[in-house]
Design a protein around this motif. Structure first.
Motif, PDB file in Angstrom:
ATOM      1  N   VAL A 159      98.773  -1.098 -10.936  1.00  0.00           N
ATOM      2  CA  VAL A 159      97.329  -1.267 -11.095  1.00  0.00           C
ATOM      3  C   VAL A 159      96.696  -1.718  -9.774  1.00  0.00           C
ATOM      4  CG1 VAL A 159      95.508  -2.367 -12.441  1.00  0.00           C
ATOM      5  CG2 VAL A 159      97.669  -1.831 -13.529  1.00  0.00           C
ATOM      6  N   TRP A 179      93.145 -16.117 -11.053  1.00  0.00           N
ATOM      7  CA  TRP A 179      93.983 -16.717 -12.086  1.00  0.00           C
ATOM      8  C   TRP A 179      93.514 -18.098 -12.496  1.00  0.00           C
ATOM      9  CZ3 TRP A 179      95.584 -20.507  -8.885  1.00  0.00           C
ATOM     10  CH2 TRP A 179      95.735 -20.178  -7.530  1.00  0.00           C
ATOM     11  N   SER A 225      94.090  -8.715 -15.077  1.00  0.00           N
ATOM     12  CA  SER A 225      94.933  -9.636 -14.316  1.00  0.00           C
ATOM     13  C   SER A 225      95.753  -8.894 -13.272  1.00  0.00           C
ATOM     14  CB  SER A 225      95.858 -10.410 -15.244  1.00  0.00           C
ATOM     15  OG  SER A 225      96.759  -9.522 -15.865  1.00  0.00           O
ATOM     16  N   ARG A 226      95.962  -7.600 -13.474  1.00  0.00           N
ATOM     17  CA  ARG A 226      96.703  -6.836 -12.475  1.00  0.00           C
ATOM     18  C   ARG A 226      95.781  -6.041 -11.573  1.00  0.00           C
ATOM     19  NH1 ARG A 226     100.361  -3.421 -16.003  1.00  0.00           N
ATOM     20  NH2 ARG A 226     101.208  -2.587 -14.081  1.00  0.00           N
ATOM     21  N   SER A 227      94.528  -5.948 -11.952  1.00  0.00           N
ATOM     22  CA  SER A 227      93.589  -5.176 -11.143  1.00  0.00           C
ATOM     23  C   SER A 227      92.947  -6.040 -10.061  1.00  0.00           C
ATOM     24  CB  SER A 227      92.521  -4.578 -12.051  1.00  0.00           C
ATOM     25  OG  SER A 227      91.460  -4.079 -11.302  1.00  0.00           O
ATOM     26  N   LEU A 228      92.736  -7.328 -10.380  1.00  0.00           N
ATOM     27  CA  LEU A 228      92.240  -8.242  -9.350  1.00  0.00           C
ATOM     28  C   LEU A 228      93.433  -8.701  -8.519  1.00  0.00           C
ATOM     29  CD1 LEU A 228      89.829 -10.371 -11.550  1.00  0.00           C
ATOM     30  CD2 LEU A 228      89.223  -8.506 -10.018  1.00  0.00           C
ATOM     31  N   PHE A 229      93.181  -8.971  -7.240  1.00  0.00           N
ATOM     32  CA  PHE A 229      94.277  -9.365  -6.351  1.00  0.00           C
ATOM     33  C   PHE A 229      94.416 -10.884  -6.341  1.00  0.00           C
ATOM     34  CE2 PHE A 229      92.481  -5.372  -4.654  1.00  0.00           C
ATOM     35  CZ  PHE A 229      93.559  -4.563  -4.962  1.00  0.00           C
ATOM     36  N   PRO A 230      95.562 -11.394  -6.800  1.00  0.00           N
ATOM     37  CA  PRO A 230      95.686 -12.841  -6.980  1.00  0.00           C
ATOM     38  C   PRO A 230      95.700 -13.622  -5.667  1.00  0.00           C
ATOM     39  CG  PRO A 230      97.796 -11.774  -7.387  1.00  0.00           C
ATOM     40  CD  PRO A 230      96.772 -10.677  -7.221  1.00  0.00           C
ATOM     41  N   THR A 239      93.903   0.452  -8.017  1.00  0.00           N
ATOM     42  CA  THR A 239      92.631  -0.161  -7.649  1.00  0.00           C
ATOM     43  C   THR A 239      92.304   0.120  -6.184  1.00  0.00           C
ATOM     44  OG1 THR A 239      93.067  -1.910  -9.253  1.00  0.00           O
ATOM     45  CG2 THR A 239      91.350  -2.331  -7.644  1.00  0.00           C
ATOM     46  N   ASP A 251      93.601  -3.867 -17.629  1.00  0.00           N
ATOM     47  CA  ASP A 251      94.452  -4.984 -17.246  1.00  0.00           C
ATOM     48  C   ASP A 251      93.853  -5.729 -16.063  1.00  0.00           C
ATOM     49  OD1 ASP A 251      96.538  -6.685 -17.163  1.00  0.00           O
ATOM     50  OD2 ASP A 251      98.072  -5.126 -17.210  1.00  0.00           O
TER      51      ASP A 251
END
Lengths: 260, 283
Positions: free
Chosen positions: B176, A133, A84-89, B180, A82
């Motif tokens: 997540v 995003w 989109s949830r692993s990278l920090f927006p 991470t 996932d």
């Protein structure tokens, strides 16, 4: 490099307990790319989470370079499905990649440079100042791969890394993994439910069966490098291997076309 | 609480994308009622001719004479304005800031530690149930009458939305994201400042915004009780000296103050949380 010995994990206690892992043994040699393949919900992710130290397995041992690990190993990176949830927006792509590097020492400029290098390697040199995003799914997963690369892990875990992207992007990302792994001689454990993918990427394929997960077979993939999405997949050896993995994944169930 | 922020955010984004002309028209469309109400008020008040309900023009002229006809060196504020406005705004902002620091700090701790929240949550639930004005008599005894007691009232009254929202935000950091952070071995400080606080920021801001309007209310309440300056004191003082236009004027000042505070807060929030608003639009 990585040894998993008789690893078991049970969720919950008492009558509602669910055994996800039923004594798994596997090992990954230095520089090897091993694919673990199994049906959905067979406990693959539990296995990966145990190795990553995100859950404590109820029994068994995990050793990295002959040292038993109980917590999250210090030089391990994970690429999650996932993205989109692993990278920090709230951080730019560059900051996302540079964030874990503080641990590796070096000043801010050095970390920036390392992040820029990693982004260039995955073909996203221009995206450092963008936000995750603002990128497509495939590009976001490239960022996650770049973050893992910049971290220079001795072991890279990938949990269904291409499960959420379209087929074309998936092929591109598969080739990207083969490329960077070749370049850095990385040790990779990749988890997937896709039989073709496991054969295409792996030096070795380990097949799990369901509830509780146990190893039902192991195949050495002796396909030539560099691998090619078209040429490799039409080799008789590839076709044969995927059939064999497929048979192992399906188990001994006979072919029953008229049953749901 | 969250709906208010996201709605405000969406609204801002819409007017942003649809261009300035449409935005101006939108403002006009929403604003046309205001002059109408003012005219109706003016006519009604003149017709009624009651000393308790002076017409708006009288209030505004009186406000000018009372507070805004001072020397240029004092930004045209009169002595009465200088004596009452800054202390009020100062106490309001100070109380809000103190509540913000305590609320966010404690909220993060409670949100991240199950053990701690297990002990403290029940106490907080009881403390929260007390209406803050009910504590003013206690604060008068505990602290000196004046700024200390007023600050205590504001802090106690406005801390709850901040605390509750921060706990909620800190507790629900995406799994997540947390995984991470753990896998890549982020340190405690990095986790706090780079992961937990930003992840909880949308909720924290929703709490801060609610608290800001509460702070205005509690500032007035605390100044109505034994104060010697401030806007609340001014309202009471004008009423007691039969300057009813002045009393109305102080109320108008309060509403302007509340409006300006809220608008400034939204301005800052829109910038700090722009990633949140834009990320939500793309998904």
């Amino acid at each position: 490099m990585l040894d998993v010995v008789n690893l078991s994990h049970t969720y919950g206690k008492g009558p509602s307990a669910h055994q996800a892992l039923g004594g798994i043994d596997l090992n990954v040699a230095e520089g090897e790319l091993v694919c673990v393949v199994g049906p959905s919900g067979c406990g693959k992710s539990t296995l990966l989470r145990s190795i990553a130290g995100l859950i404590k397995p109820t029994a068994g041992q995990i050793r990295i370079r002959d040292v038993a690990v109980s917590d999250t190993p210090g030089d391990l990176a994970v690429v999650f499905q996932d993205y989109s949830r692993s990278l920090f927006p709230w951080m730019t792509v560059g900051d996302n990649v540079a964030l874990p590097l503080r641990r590796r020492g070096g000043d801010r400029a050095a970390r920036r440079a390392a992040a820029a290098d990693a982004l260039e390697e995955v073909g996203l040199a221009a995206a450092a100042t963008k936000y995750p995003w603002e990128l497509s799914g495939g590009m976001q997963q490239r960022v996650a791969i770049a973050r893992a690369l910049a971290y220079r892990p001795s072991l890279l875990l990938m949990d269904e890394p291409f499960g959420s992207v379209d087929a074309q992007t998936r092929e591109d990302l598969e080739d990207l993994v083969l490329k960077v792994r070749e370049l850095h001689r990385m040790t990779v454990l990749l988890i997937t439910h896709d039989i073709d993918e496991s054969v295409y990427l792996g030096d070795r394929v380990i097949v799990l069966k369901k509830s509780p997960a146990t190893v039902v077979g192991e195949l050495s993939v002796k396909l030539p490098f560099p691998r090619d999405q078209i040429a490799t997949r039409e080799l008789p050896a590839f076709v044969h291997l995927r059939a064999e993995v497929g048979r192992l994944v399906r188990g001994k169930d006979p072919f029953r076309p008229f049953q749901a | 609480m969250t709906t208010t922020t996201s709605r405000a955010g969406r609204h801002a984004a819409e007017s942003g994308t649809e261009g300035g002309r449409r935005g101006l028209l939108g403002v006009l469309e929403q604003m046309w009622l205001i002059p109408l109400v003012l005219v109706a008020w003016e006519l009604g008040a003149r017709q009624g001719d009651s000393i308790y309900f002076p017409p708006p023009t009288t209030i505004v002229t009186h406000m000018y004479e009372l507070w805004f006809s001072g020397p240029a060196s004092h930004l045209f504020l009169t002595e009465e304005a200088v004596d009452n406005l800054p202390p009020s705004v100062g106490r309001l902002l100070a109380g809000w800031a103190i509540a913000g620091v305590i609320g966010v700090g404690l909220g993060i701790a409670l949100g991240r530690s199950k053990a701690l929240s297990g002990y403290i949550d029940p106490i907080l639930e009881f403390a929260r149930a007390i209406p803050p004005p009910a504590l003013i008599p206690l604060f008068i005894v505990l602290f000196k009458l004046g700024t200390q007691m007023q600050l205590a009232t504001i802090v106690y009254g406005v801390i709850w939305p901040i605390l509750v929202n921060t706990v909620d935000g800190a507790r629900h950091v995406d799994r997540v994201h947390a995984d991470t952070a753990q896998v890549f071995g982020l340190g405690r400080r990095q986790r706090l400042f780079r992961i937990i606080l930003p992840a909880a920021a949308p909720k924290i801001f929703a709490g801060l915004r609610l608290s800001l309007s509460l702070a205005v209310i509690l500032m007035v309440v605390s100044e109505l009780v034994g104060a010697t300056d401030g806007l609340g004191y001014l309202i009471l003082f004008k009423q007691q000296s039969f300057d009813l236009a002045g009393m109305w004027g102080a109320m108008v000042l309060l509403s302007i103050l509340g409006f300006v505070l809220n608008a400034s807060f939204l301005f800052v929030e829109r910038r700090v949380l722009s990633w949140h608003r834009r990320a939500q639009q793309t998904t």
